[in-house]
Design a protein around this motif. Sequence first.
Motif, PDB file in Angstrom:
ATOM      1  N   UNK A  38      50.643  -8.490   5.488  1.00 21.17           N
ATOM      2  CA  UNK A  38      51.018  -8.407   4.244  1.00 21.17           C
ATOM      3  C   UNK A  38      52.231  -9.414   3.614  1.00 21.17           C
ATOM      4  N   UNK A  39      52.422 -10.372   4.528  1.00 17.76           N
ATOM      5  CA  UNK A  39      53.558 -11.344   3.723  1.00 17.76           C
ATOM      6  C   UNK A  39      53.240 -12.298   2.834  1.00 17.76           C
ATOM      7  N   UNK A  40      51.960 -12.529   2.760  1.00 18.22           N
ATOM      8  CA  UNK A  40      51.387 -13.440   1.556  1.00 18.22           C
ATOM      9  C   UNK A  40      51.623 -12.762   0.270  1.00 18.22           C
ATOM     10  N   UNK A  41      51.249 -11.254   0.261  1.00 16.09           N
ATOM     11  CA  UNK A  41      51.642 -10.511  -1.086  1.00 16.09           C
ATOM     12  C   UNK A  41      53.162 -10.641  -1.541  1.00 16.09           C
ATOM     13  N   UNK A  42      54.024 -10.316  -0.247  1.00 15.41           N
ATOM     14  CA  UNK A  42      55.285 -10.071  -0.419  1.00 15.41           C
ATOM     15  C   UNK A  42      55.793 -11.400  -0.914  1.00 15.41           C
ATOM     16  N   UNK A  43      55.495 -12.620  -0.404  1.00 19.53           N
ATOM     17  CA  UNK A  43      55.743 -13.774  -1.060  1.00 19.53           C
ATOM     18  C   UNK A  43      55.433 -14.015  -2.192  1.00 19.53           C
ATOM     19  N   UNK A  44      54.302 -13.781  -2.408  1.00 27.13           N
ATOM     20  CA  UNK A  44      53.918 -13.928  -3.908  1.00 27.13           C
ATOM     21  C   UNK A  44      54.596 -12.903  -4.975  1.00 27.13           C
ATOM     22  N   UNK A  45      55.087 -11.988  -4.596  1.00 27.19           N
ATOM     23  CA  UNK A  45      56.056 -11.190  -5.420  1.00 27.19           C
ATOM     24  C   UNK A  45      57.243 -11.765  -5.578  1.00 27.19           C
ATOM     25  N   UNK A  46      58.071 -12.285  -4.556  1.00 31.25           N
ATOM     26  CA  UNK A  46      59.049 -12.834  -4.653  1.00 31.25           C
ATOM     27  C   UNK A  46      59.152 -14.038  -5.352  1.00 31.25           C
ATOM     28  N   UNK A  47      58.105 -14.984  -5.426  1.00 26.95           N
ATOM     29  CA  UNK A  47      57.983 -16.208  -5.929  1.00 26.95           C
ATOM     30  C   UNK A  47      57.844 -15.779  -7.415  1.00 26.95           C
ATOM     31  N   UNK A  48      57.056 -14.898  -7.971  1.00 24.31           N
ATOM     32  CA  UNK A  48      57.071 -14.600  -9.311  1.00 24.31           C
ATOM     33  C   UNK A  48      58.319 -14.027  -9.951  1.00 24.31           C
ATOM     34  N   UNK A  49      59.066 -13.288  -8.963  1.00 26.55           N
ATOM     35  CA  UNK A  49      60.271 -12.783  -9.306  1.00 26.55           C
ATOM     36  C   UNK A  49      61.166 -13.963  -9.599  1.00 26.55           C
ATOM     37  N   UNK A  67      60.031  -3.821   7.227  1.00 28.52           N
ATOM     38  CA  UNK A  67      59.988  -5.087   6.708  1.00 28.52           C
ATOM     39  C   UNK A  67      60.477  -5.928   7.910  1.00 28.52           C
ATOM     40  N   UNK A  68      59.533  -6.790   8.356  1.00 30.21           N
ATOM     41  CA  UNK A  68      60.089  -7.679   9.560  1.00 30.21           C
ATOM     42  C   UNK A  68      60.761  -8.874   9.101  1.00 30.21           C
ATOM     43  N   UNK A  69      61.366  -9.556  10.034  1.00 33.50           N
ATOM     44  CA  UNK A  69      62.415 -10.127   9.873  1.00 33.50           C
ATOM     45  C   UNK A  69      62.138 -11.716   9.189  1.00 33.50           C
ATOM     46  N   UNK A  70      60.501 -11.947   9.219  1.00 29.49           N
ATOM     47  CA  UNK A  70      60.130 -12.982   8.304  1.00 29.49           C
ATOM     48  C   UNK A  70      60.236 -12.693   6.753  1.00 29.49           C
ATOM     49  N   UNK A  71      59.691 -11.198   6.598  1.00 33.82           N
ATOM     50  CA  UNK A  71      59.924 -10.727   5.251  1.00 33.82           C
ATOM     51  C   UNK A  71      61.380 -10.475   4.638  1.00 33.82           C
ATOM     52  N   UNK A  72      62.165 -10.480   5.509  1.00 36.84           N
ATOM     53  CA  UNK A  72      63.916 -10.460   5.164  1.00 36.84           C
ATOM     54  C   UNK A  72      64.227 -11.870   4.755  1.00 36.84           C
ATOM     55  N   UNK A  73      63.600 -12.569   5.515  1.00 31.06           N
ATOM     56  CA  UNK A  73      63.837 -14.042   5.504  1.00 31.06           C
ATOM     57  C   UNK A  73      63.355 -14.653   4.256  1.00 31.06           C
ATOM     58  N   UNK A  74      62.127 -14.247   3.598  1.00 33.90           N
ATOM     59  CA  UNK A  74      61.606 -14.505   2.448  1.00 33.90           C
ATOM     60  C   UNK A  74      62.309 -13.982   1.313  1.00 33.90           C
ATOM     61  N   UNK A  78      64.121 -16.485  -1.344  1.00 28.26           N
ATOM     62  CA  UNK A  78      63.968 -16.232  -2.840  1.00 28.26           C
ATOM     63  C   UNK A  78      65.252 -15.860  -3.650  1.00 28.26           C
ATOM     64  N   UNK A  79      66.131 -15.289  -2.838  1.00 26.80           N
ATOM     65  CA  UNK A  79      67.480 -15.039  -3.690  1.00 26.80           C
ATOM     66  C   UNK A  79      68.111 -16.244  -3.915  1.00 26.80           C
ATOM     67  N   UNK A  80      68.166 -17.193  -2.969  1.00 24.96           N
ATOM     68  CA  UNK A  80      68.741 -18.502  -2.783  1.00 24.96           C
ATOM     69  C   UNK A  80      68.263 -19.226  -4.032  1.00 24.96           C
ATOM     70  N   UNK A 101      69.378  -7.996   6.703  1.00 25.22           N
ATOM     71  CA  UNK A 101      70.219  -8.851   5.860  1.00 25.22           C
ATOM     72  C   UNK A 101      71.739  -8.928   6.243  1.00 25.22           C
ATOM     73  N   UNK A 102      72.214  -7.844   6.551  1.00 18.65           N
ATOM     74  CA  UNK A 102      73.623  -7.755   6.788  1.00 18.65           C
ATOM     75  C   UNK A 102      73.969  -8.673   7.976  1.00 18.65           C
ATOM     76  N   UNK A 103      72.980  -8.669   8.942  1.00 17.38           N
ATOM     77  CA  UNK A 103      73.310  -9.463  10.366  1.00 17.38           C
ATOM     78  C   UNK A 103      72.812 -11.026   9.843  1.00 17.38           C
ATOM     79  N   UNK A 104      72.005 -11.449   9.462  1.00 18.17           N
ATOM     80  CA  UNK A 104      71.453 -12.851   9.103  1.00 18.17           C
ATOM     81  C   UNK A 104      71.889 -13.261   7.874  1.00 18.17           C
ATOM     82  N   UNK A 105      71.949 -12.685   6.721  1.00 15.72           N
ATOM     83  CA  UNK A 105      72.360 -13.269   5.566  1.00 15.72           C
ATOM     84  C   UNK A 105      73.548 -12.514   4.779  1.00 15.72           C
TER      85      UNK A 105
END
Length: 116
Positions: A38-49, A67-74, A78-80, A101-105
């Motif tokens: 489902x990552x493509x959907x998630x990344x598309x949502x974030x790109x539009x946001x 949410x896997x770590x790649x989803x958290x990274x996406x 996006x926030x960056x 998020x607390x651990x890696x970002x």
Amino acid sequence: MNTRYQVPAAGPRVPGLAVFPLAGRQGVRAAGEVGLTTRVIWEGVLEQAVREDEDVYYLELSDVTFVDVAGAGALAAAAGQLRDGRRFVVRRPPPALRRTLDLLWPDQAGIEVSTS
């Protein structure tokens, strides 16, 4: 956001993700899991946001179970990309996303996590 994204679960081993616009505020409500299928959907949502003009973009995740770590990274990536003063408000995320998020970002200013 007027786009509805959905990947239906194709069986017990393939999780799905459905994303719907929020009523009355800028953002989306998601249900399901964010992972490899489902990552493509998630990344598309974030790109539009990121392209939206609002200062706050809500991600209602109370119906997201994982949410896997790649989803958290996406999300962090996006926030960056948000201009100064803009942020994502992540409402009721799964506990693992908050910990990741607390651990890696930990210093990502563009993400506000709300448990209420």
